[in-house]
Design a protein around this motif. Structure first.
Motif, PDB file in Angstrom:
ATOM      1  N   LEU A   1       0.830  -1.197   0.000  1.00  0.00           N
ATOM      2  CA  LEU A   1       0.000   0.000   0.000  1.00  0.00           C
ATOM      3  C   LEU A   1       0.868   1.252   0.000  1.00  0.00           C
ATOM      4  O   LEU A   1       1.635   1.487   0.919  1.00  0.00           O
ATOM      5  CB  LEU A   1      -0.918  -0.009   1.227  1.00  0.00           C
ATOM      6  CG  LEU A   1      -1.926   1.131   1.366  1.00  0.00           C
ATOM      7  CD1 LEU A   1      -2.875   1.161   0.173  1.00  0.00           C
ATOM      8  CD2 LEU A   1      -2.702   0.984   2.662  1.00  0.00           C
TER       9      LEU A   1
ATOM     10  N   ASP B   1       3.914   4.792   2.850  1.00  0.00           N
ATOM     11  CA  ASP B   1       3.273   6.000   2.331  1.00  0.00           C
ATOM     12  C   ASP B   1       4.238   7.176   2.433  1.00  0.00           C
ATOM     13  O   ASP B   1       4.215   7.943   3.379  1.00  0.00           O
ATOM     14  CB  ASP B   1       1.997   6.276   3.124  1.00  0.00           C
ATOM     15  CG  ASP B   1       1.117   7.317   2.454  1.00  0.00           C
ATOM     16  OD1 ASP B   1       1.613   7.994   1.547  1.00  0.00           O
ATOM     17  OD2 ASP B   1      -0.038   7.433   2.835  1.00  0.00           O
TER      18      ASP B   1
ATOM     19  N   CYS C   1       0.275   7.610   7.334  1.00  0.00           N
ATOM     20  CA  CYS C   1      -0.787   6.630   7.160  1.00  0.00           C
ATOM     21  C   CYS C   1      -1.378   6.232   8.509  1.00  0.00           C
ATOM     22  O   CYS C   1      -0.861   6.576   9.571  1.00  0.00           O
ATOM     23  CB  CYS C   1      -0.269   5.400   6.416  1.00  0.00           C
ATOM     24  SG  CYS C   1       1.024   4.507   7.302  1.00  0.00           S
TER      25      CYS C   1
ATOM     26  N   SER D   1      -2.504   7.025   3.400  1.00  0.00           N
ATOM     27  CA  SER D   1      -2.978   5.656   3.269  1.00  0.00           C
ATOM     28  C   SER D   1      -3.679   5.188   4.537  1.00  0.00           C
ATOM     29  O   SER D   1      -3.317   5.572   5.651  1.00  0.00           O
ATOM     30  CB  SER D   1      -1.810   4.707   2.982  1.00  0.00           C
ATOM     31  OG  SER D   1      -1.210   5.003   1.749  1.00  0.00           O
ATOM     32  N   VAL D   2      -4.684   4.323   4.343  1.00  0.00           N
ATOM     33  CA  VAL D   2      -5.399   3.720   5.460  1.00  0.00           C
ATOM     34  C   VAL D   2      -5.422   2.213   5.252  1.00  0.00           C
ATOM     35  O   VAL D   2      -5.855   1.727   4.202  1.00  0.00           O
ATOM     36  CB  VAL D   2      -6.842   4.249   5.580  1.00  0.00           C
ATOM     37  CG1 VAL D   2      -7.591   3.511   6.677  1.00  0.00           C
ATOM     38  CG2 VAL D   2      -6.838   5.747   5.853  1.00  0.00           C
ATOM     39  N   LEU D   3      -4.930   1.470   6.239  1.00  0.00           N
ATOM     40  CA  LEU D   3      -5.002   0.014   6.210  1.00  0.00           C
ATOM     41  C   LEU D   3      -5.775  -0.447   7.432  1.00  0.00           C
ATOM     42  O   LEU D   3      -5.384  -0.157   8.571  1.00  0.00           O
ATOM     43  CB  LEU D   3      -3.606  -0.608   6.217  1.00  0.00           C
ATOM     44  CG  LEU D   3      -3.563  -2.137   6.373  1.00  0.00           C
ATOM     45  CD1 LEU D   3      -4.173  -2.824   5.157  1.00  0.00           C
ATOM     46  CD2 LEU D   3      -2.130  -2.626   6.593  1.00  0.00           C
ATOM     47  N   PHE D   4      -6.880  -1.157   7.218  1.00  0.00           N
ATOM     48  CA  PHE D   4      -7.636  -1.726   8.329  1.00  0.00           C
ATOM     49  C   PHE D   4      -7.836  -3.210   8.063  1.00  0.00           C
ATOM     50  O   PHE D   4      -8.356  -3.594   7.011  1.00  0.00           O
ATOM     51  CB  PHE D   4      -8.993  -1.051   8.495  1.00  0.00           C
ATOM     52  CG  PHE D   4      -9.776  -1.608   9.659  1.00  0.00           C
ATOM     53  CD1 PHE D   4      -9.437  -1.264  10.961  1.00  0.00           C
ATOM     54  CD2 PHE D   4     -10.812  -2.501   9.452  1.00  0.00           C
ATOM     55  CE1 PHE D   4     -10.137  -1.785  12.048  1.00  0.00           C
ATOM     56  CE2 PHE D   4     -11.518  -3.034  10.531  1.00  0.00           C
ATOM     57  CZ  PHE D   4     -11.180  -2.668  11.832  1.00  0.00           C
TER      58      PHE D   4
ATOM     59  N   GLY E   1      -4.036   5.453  -0.851  1.00  0.00           N
ATOM     60  CA  GLY E   1      -5.365   4.864  -0.924  1.00  0.00           C
ATOM     61  C   GLY E   1      -5.736   4.141   0.355  1.00  0.00           C
ATOM     62  O   GLY E   1      -5.086   4.282   1.392  1.00  0.00           O
ATOM     63  N   LYS E   2      -6.792   3.337   0.257  1.00  0.00           N
ATOM     64  CA  LYS E   2      -7.321   2.659   1.425  1.00  0.00           C
ATOM     65  C   LYS E   2      -7.534   1.180   1.124  1.00  0.00           C
ATOM     66  O   LYS E   2      -8.006   0.820   0.054  1.00  0.00           O
ATOM     67  CB  LYS E   2      -8.654   3.287   1.847  1.00  0.00           C
ATOM     68  CG  LYS E   2      -8.556   4.768   2.206  1.00  0.00           C
ATOM     69  CD  LYS E   2      -9.919   5.345   2.539  1.00  0.00           C
ATOM     70  CE  LYS E   2      -9.802   6.830   2.877  1.00  0.00           C
ATOM     71  NZ  LYS E   2     -11.125   7.427   3.198  1.00  0.00           N
TER      72      LYS E   2
ATOM     73  N   TYR F   1      -9.269  -2.195   3.089  1.00  0.00           N
ATOM     74  CA  TYR F   1     -10.013  -2.789   4.197  1.00  0.00           C
ATOM     75  C   TYR F   1     -10.080  -4.290   3.952  1.00  0.00           C
ATOM     76  O   TYR F   1     -10.737  -4.737   3.004  1.00  0.00           O
ATOM     77  CB  TYR F   1     -11.421  -2.201   4.287  1.00  0.00           C
ATOM     78  CG  TYR F   1     -11.455  -0.701   4.531  1.00  0.00           C
ATOM     79  CD1 TYR F   1     -11.397  -0.197   5.825  1.00  0.00           C
ATOM     80  CD2 TYR F   1     -11.520   0.183   3.473  1.00  0.00           C
ATOM     81  CE1 TYR F   1     -11.417   1.167   6.052  1.00  0.00           C
ATOM     82  CE2 TYR F   1     -11.544   1.557   3.692  1.00  0.00           C
ATOM     83  CZ  TYR F   1     -11.499   2.040   4.979  1.00  0.00           C
ATOM     84  OH  TYR F   1     -11.510   3.398   5.196  1.00  0.00           O
TER      85      TYR F   1
END
Length: 202
Positions: free
Chosen positions: A9, A36, A72, A42-45, A12-13, A15
């Motif tokens: 990543l 990032d 991020c 960036s979002v990582l879940f 972006g995101k 999930y």
């Protein structure tokens, strides 16, 4: 690959829910990599994900998940980490910087990290918070245990923080850890009353 063989990543995101990250091999930095460097936010879940039997050939980086950016956000909930290890590189023993290494603002809730430091050749910890800049980290209701019966010293620990003066750790409690030794500063990390810690795996 230099990390990120499963998720790489860089903006972006992502999930991920009920996802298995298993049987990956990469050069370093783990099969899930967040890097990032372009201020993309960036979002990582990851929720209810499994990391198992992942291997790395090079020393110095995380075995399962590596996030290196203050730009991020990483969230881990109800994930399971088990049997991730290192291989020898060119016949030499290697070391890791943790199964999960976070240099980003993160929320770590309800996870199980049960690994053997014998597979990691004595890196710095199962869960590592590492940041050159100030970051916020939330930690609650996790099980973080080294199952290596021969490891009863502070060389390898469940929970490692590079510099407690730069990391705002919000410990909400109910964590079970093998020990809390901070090898870099030779100080114990302060846990709250509802945490449980000890020097042996049992």
């Amino acid at each position: 690959l230099n990390g990120g063989v499963a998720i790489n990543l860089q903006g972006g995101k992502v999930y991920a829910n009920n996802t298995d990250i298993i049987d990956n091999q990469n050069y370093n930095r783990g099969p899930v990599r967040v890097n990032d460097s372009v201020l993309a936010g960036s979002v990582l879940f990851m929720n209810s994900c499994k990391f198992s039997n992942n291997e790395s050939y090079a020393r110095g980086y995380a075995l399962a998940l590596w996030a290196k950016s203050e730009n991020c956000i990483v969230g881990l909930n109800n994930c399971n980490f088990q049997n991730n290890g290192l291989l020898k590189a060119n016949g030499q023993n290697t070391t890791s910087s943790g199964v999960v290494s976070l240099s980003s603002p993160s929320v770590v809730l309800n996870n199980t990290i049960v690994e053997s430091s014998a597979l990691h050749r004595y890196g710095v910890g199962l869960l590592r918070f590492a940041s050159a800049n100030a970051t916020d980290e939330v930690l609650a209701n996790n099980i973080i245990i080294d199952t290596n019966p021969n490891q009863k010293t502070s060389v390898y620990c469940s929970f490692y923080c590079d510099d407690p003066t730069k990391i705002n750790l919000k410990d909400l409690g109910y964590n079970i850890v093998r020990n809390t030794y901070n090898a870099k500063t030779t100080k114990e990390m302060t846990l709250v009353d509802t945490d449980l810690s000890g020097q042996t795996a049992d």
